[in-house]
Design a protein around this motif. Sequence first.
Motif, PDB file in Angstrom:
ATOM      1  N   HIS A   1     -66.511 -56.535  18.316  1.00 23.76           N
ATOM      2  CA  HIS A   1     -66.554 -55.439  19.283  1.00 23.76           C
ATOM      3  C   HIS A   1     -66.897 -54.117  18.619  1.00 23.76           C
ATOM      4  N   ASN A   2     -66.307 -53.862  17.454  1.00 24.20           N
ATOM      5  CA  ASN A   2     -66.546 -52.590  16.775  1.00 24.20           C
ATOM      6  C   ASN A   2     -66.052 -52.662  15.338  1.00 24.20           C
ATOM      7  N   VAL A   3     -66.611 -51.803  14.510  1.00 23.32           N
ATOM      8  CA  VAL A   3     -66.169 -51.643  13.123  1.00 23.32           C
ATOM      9  C   VAL A   3     -65.908 -50.163  12.896  1.00 23.32           C
ATOM     10  N   HIS A   4     -64.691 -49.843  12.449  1.00 16.83           N
ATOM     11  CA  HIS A   4     -64.304 -48.445  12.225  1.00 16.83           C
ATOM     12  C   HIS A   4     -64.090 -48.221  10.727  1.00 16.83           C
ATOM     13  N   PRO A   5     -65.104 -47.689  10.027  1.00 18.27           N
ATOM     14  CA  PRO A   5     -64.935 -47.426   8.593  1.00 18.27           C
ATOM     15  C   PRO A   5     -64.163 -46.125   8.354  1.00 18.27           C
ATOM     16  N   TYR A   6     -63.417 -46.066   7.288  1.00 17.55           N
ATOM     17  CA  TYR A   6     -62.701 -44.849   6.902  1.00 17.55           C
ATOM     18  C   TYR A   6     -62.346 -44.952   5.436  1.00 17.55           C
ATOM     19  N   THR A   7     -61.839 -43.873   4.879  1.00 12.76           N
ATOM     20  CA  THR A   7     -61.466 -43.840   3.465  1.00 12.76           C
ATOM     21  C   THR A   7     -60.013 -43.430   3.337  1.00 12.76           C
ATOM     22  N   VAL A   8     -59.265 -44.168   2.524  1.00 11.75           N
ATOM     23  CA  VAL A   8     -57.869 -43.852   2.263  1.00 11.75           C
ATOM     24  C   VAL A   8     -57.776 -43.087   0.946  1.00 11.75           C
ATOM     25  N   LYS A   9     -56.987 -42.035   0.914  1.00  8.66           N
ATOM     26  CA  LYS A   9     -56.825 -41.235  -0.293  1.00  8.66           C
ATOM     27  C   LYS A   9     -56.356 -42.104  -1.450  1.00  8.66           C
ATOM     28  N   ASP A  10     -57.102 -42.089  -2.540  1.00 11.89           N
ATOM     29  CA  ASP A  10     -56.801 -42.869  -3.749  1.00 11.89           C
ATOM     30  C   ASP A  10     -56.846 -44.368  -3.493  1.00 11.89           C
ATOM     31  N   GLY A  11     -57.403 -44.775  -2.360  1.00 11.35           N
ATOM     32  CA  GLY A  11     -57.396 -46.203  -2.034  1.00 11.35           C
ATOM     33  C   GLY A  11     -58.763 -46.772  -1.722  1.00 11.35           C
ATOM     34  N   GLY A  12     -59.804 -45.939  -1.743  1.00  7.87           N
ATOM     35  CA  GLY A  12     -61.156 -46.435  -1.530  1.00  7.87           C
ATOM     36  C   GLY A  12     -61.530 -46.639  -0.071  1.00  7.87           C
ATOM     37  N   ASP A  13     -62.650 -47.339   0.110  1.00  5.96           N
ATOM     38  CA  ASP A  13     -63.211 -47.557   1.443  1.00  5.96           C
ATOM     39  C   ASP A  13     -62.471 -48.680   2.169  1.00  5.96           C
ATOM     40  N   ARG A  14     -62.215 -48.456   3.441  1.00  2.00           N
ATOM     41  CA  ARG A  14     -61.535 -49.440   4.286  1.00  2.00           C
ATOM     42  C   ARG A  14     -62.278 -49.540   5.614  1.00  2.00           C
ATOM     43  N   ALA A  15     -61.889 -50.516   6.406  1.00  2.72           N
ATOM     44  CA  ALA A  15     -62.458 -50.652   7.753  1.00  2.72           C
ATOM     45  C   ALA A  15     -61.472 -51.378   8.654  1.00  2.72           C
ATOM     46  N   VAL A  16     -61.397 -50.930   9.897  1.00  2.95           N
ATOM     47  CA  VAL A  16     -60.670 -51.658  10.938  1.00  2.95           C
ATOM     48  C   VAL A  16     -61.715 -52.424  11.736  1.00  2.95           C
ATOM     49  N   LEU A  17     -61.604 -53.751  11.719  1.00  5.55           N
ATOM     50  CA  LEU A  17     -62.538 -54.607  12.431  1.00  5.55           C
ATOM     51  C   LEU A  17     -61.919 -55.020  13.761  1.00  5.55           C
ATOM     52  N   VAL A  18     -62.639 -54.819  14.836  1.00  8.35           N
ATOM     53  CA  VAL A  18     -62.125 -55.145  16.171  1.00  8.35           C
ATOM     54  C   VAL A  18     -62.976 -56.245  16.793  1.00  8.35           C
ATOM     55  N   TYR A  19     -62.316 -57.371  17.102  1.00  4.13           N
ATOM     56  CA  TYR A  19     -62.966 -58.480  17.799  1.00  4.13           C
ATOM     57  C   TYR A  19     -62.343 -58.627  19.178  1.00  4.13           C
ATOM     58  N   LYS A  20     -63.176 -58.823  20.183  1.00  3.42           N
ATOM     59  CA  LYS A  20     -62.667 -59.047  21.534  1.00  3.42           C
ATOM     60  C   LYS A  20     -62.573 -60.542  21.800  1.00  3.42           C
ATOM     61  N   LYS A  21     -61.500 -60.947  22.471  1.00  5.29           N
ATOM     62  CA  LYS A  21     -61.327 -62.356  22.840  1.00  5.29           C
ATOM     63  C   LYS A  21     -62.106 -62.576  24.134  1.00  5.29           C
ATOM     64  N   THR A  22     -63.242 -63.246  24.019  1.00  9.12           N
ATOM     65  CA  THR A  22     -64.136 -63.406  25.158  1.00  9.12           C
ATOM     66  C   THR A  22     -64.033 -64.780  25.819  1.00  9.12           C
ATOM     67  N   SER A  23     -63.398 -65.724  25.154  1.00 15.81           N
ATOM     68  CA  SER A  23     -63.154 -67.035  25.756  1.00 15.81           C
ATOM     69  C   SER A  23     -61.922 -67.658  25.117  1.00 15.81           C
ATOM     70  N   SER A  24     -61.331 -68.613  25.792  1.00  7.14           N
ATOM     71  CA  SER A  24     -60.097 -69.225  25.321  1.00  7.14           C
ATOM     72  C   SER A  24     -60.314 -69.980  24.008  1.00  7.14           C
ATOM     73  N   THR A  25     -59.326 -69.915  23.125  1.00  7.83           N
ATOM     74  CA  THR A  25     -59.381 -70.643  21.854  1.00  7.83           C
ATOM     75  C   THR A  25     -59.054 -72.123  22.101  1.00  7.83           C
ATOM     76  N   PRO A  26     -59.886 -73.041  21.616  1.00 10.83           N
ATOM     77  CA  PRO A  26     -59.585 -74.475  21.797  1.00 10.83           C
ATOM     78  C   PRO A  26     -58.181 -74.825  21.313  1.00 10.83           C
ATOM     79  N   ALA A  27     -57.550 -75.753  22.013  1.00  9.97           N
ATOM     80  CA  ALA A  27     -56.167 -76.136  21.718  1.00  9.97           C
ATOM     81  C   ALA A  27     -56.001 -76.743  20.328  1.00  9.97           C
ATOM     82  N   SER A  28     -57.087 -77.191  19.721  1.00  3.32           N
ATOM     83  CA  SER A  28     -57.022 -77.796  18.383  1.00  3.32           C
ATOM     84  C   SER A  28     -56.790 -76.769  17.285  1.00  3.32           C
ATOM     85  N   TYR A  29     -56.857 -75.489  17.635  1.00  3.62           N
ATOM     86  CA  TYR A  29     -56.610 -74.422  16.661  1.00  3.62           C
ATOM     87  C   TYR A  29     -55.335 -73.666  17.032  1.00  3.62           C
ATOM     88  N   PRO A  30     -54.552 -73.224  16.054  1.00  2.00           N
ATOM     89  CA  PRO A  30     -54.818 -73.321  14.616  1.00  2.00           C
ATOM     90  C   PRO A  30     -54.407 -74.666  14.035  1.00  2.00           C
TER      91      PRO A  30
END
Length: 241
Positions: free
Chosen positions: A201-230
């Motif tokens: 759905h989206n990728v939100h890059p940012y930088t943490v002080k003294d911690g380098g580059d980071r990103a929050v990755l957002v995935y939308k659940k668009t269909s049901s997960t098969p019952a065999s998982y996890p």
Amino acid sequence: MFDRFYEMLLGASNGVPEKYVSEENAKKLYIHITELSEKGKRFNLTAITDPEEAVNKHTADCLFCASVIDELTGGDAASLIDVGSGGGFPSLPIATALPHVSVTALDATAKKCGFIADTAALCGVNIITVPKRAEEYVAEGVRESFDFATARAVARLNILMELCAPFIKVGGYFVAMKGSAAKEEILEAENAAKKLGLTLHNVHPYTVKDGGDRAVLVYKKTSSTPASYPRMYSKIKKNPL
């Protein structure tokens, strides 16, 4: 001590909306970091127990994630499960910053859940703790019952997806906190996302002080997960999707 902590938090959280780093919230986050520094090594909660380093690399990091989740909720009530919550990251900062989000902290280690529960009580924050493995808990009537699932520093993205996706309602979101290898992991996890009903759905890059580059990755659940998982974690780790 709190004044110094608050100064560090404000410096580390540059770019996070001010409402998440109010003095009231900071007092709760201060309790979390204090408890972490005192009990972190004893409970094997995190390799980082120095207060300043923890603020930079843990607390501020999780507040970026909280701001992304809040935008997705639109301020409405929501439910969230944090898979592999460890020392309470991101579950405690999210619960502190977003009181309209009901947070469940899931971790296979009972002593870590105990730490989160005790610290949440000291902070005056409501969190449900569950000392179970993800693949066990999802079978207990909570499958596809959460609006959000989060995970941070637990495993590669394709492994995290299989652990988290079954908890999320169709229309909900998987929110993963990743470091500098985020782009690589997104490509690696394309097959897993497709099989599990997730769409980037989206990728939100940012930088943490003294911690380098980071990103929050957002995935939308668009269909049901098969019952065999996890699958059982040993199988997931040996043969990721």
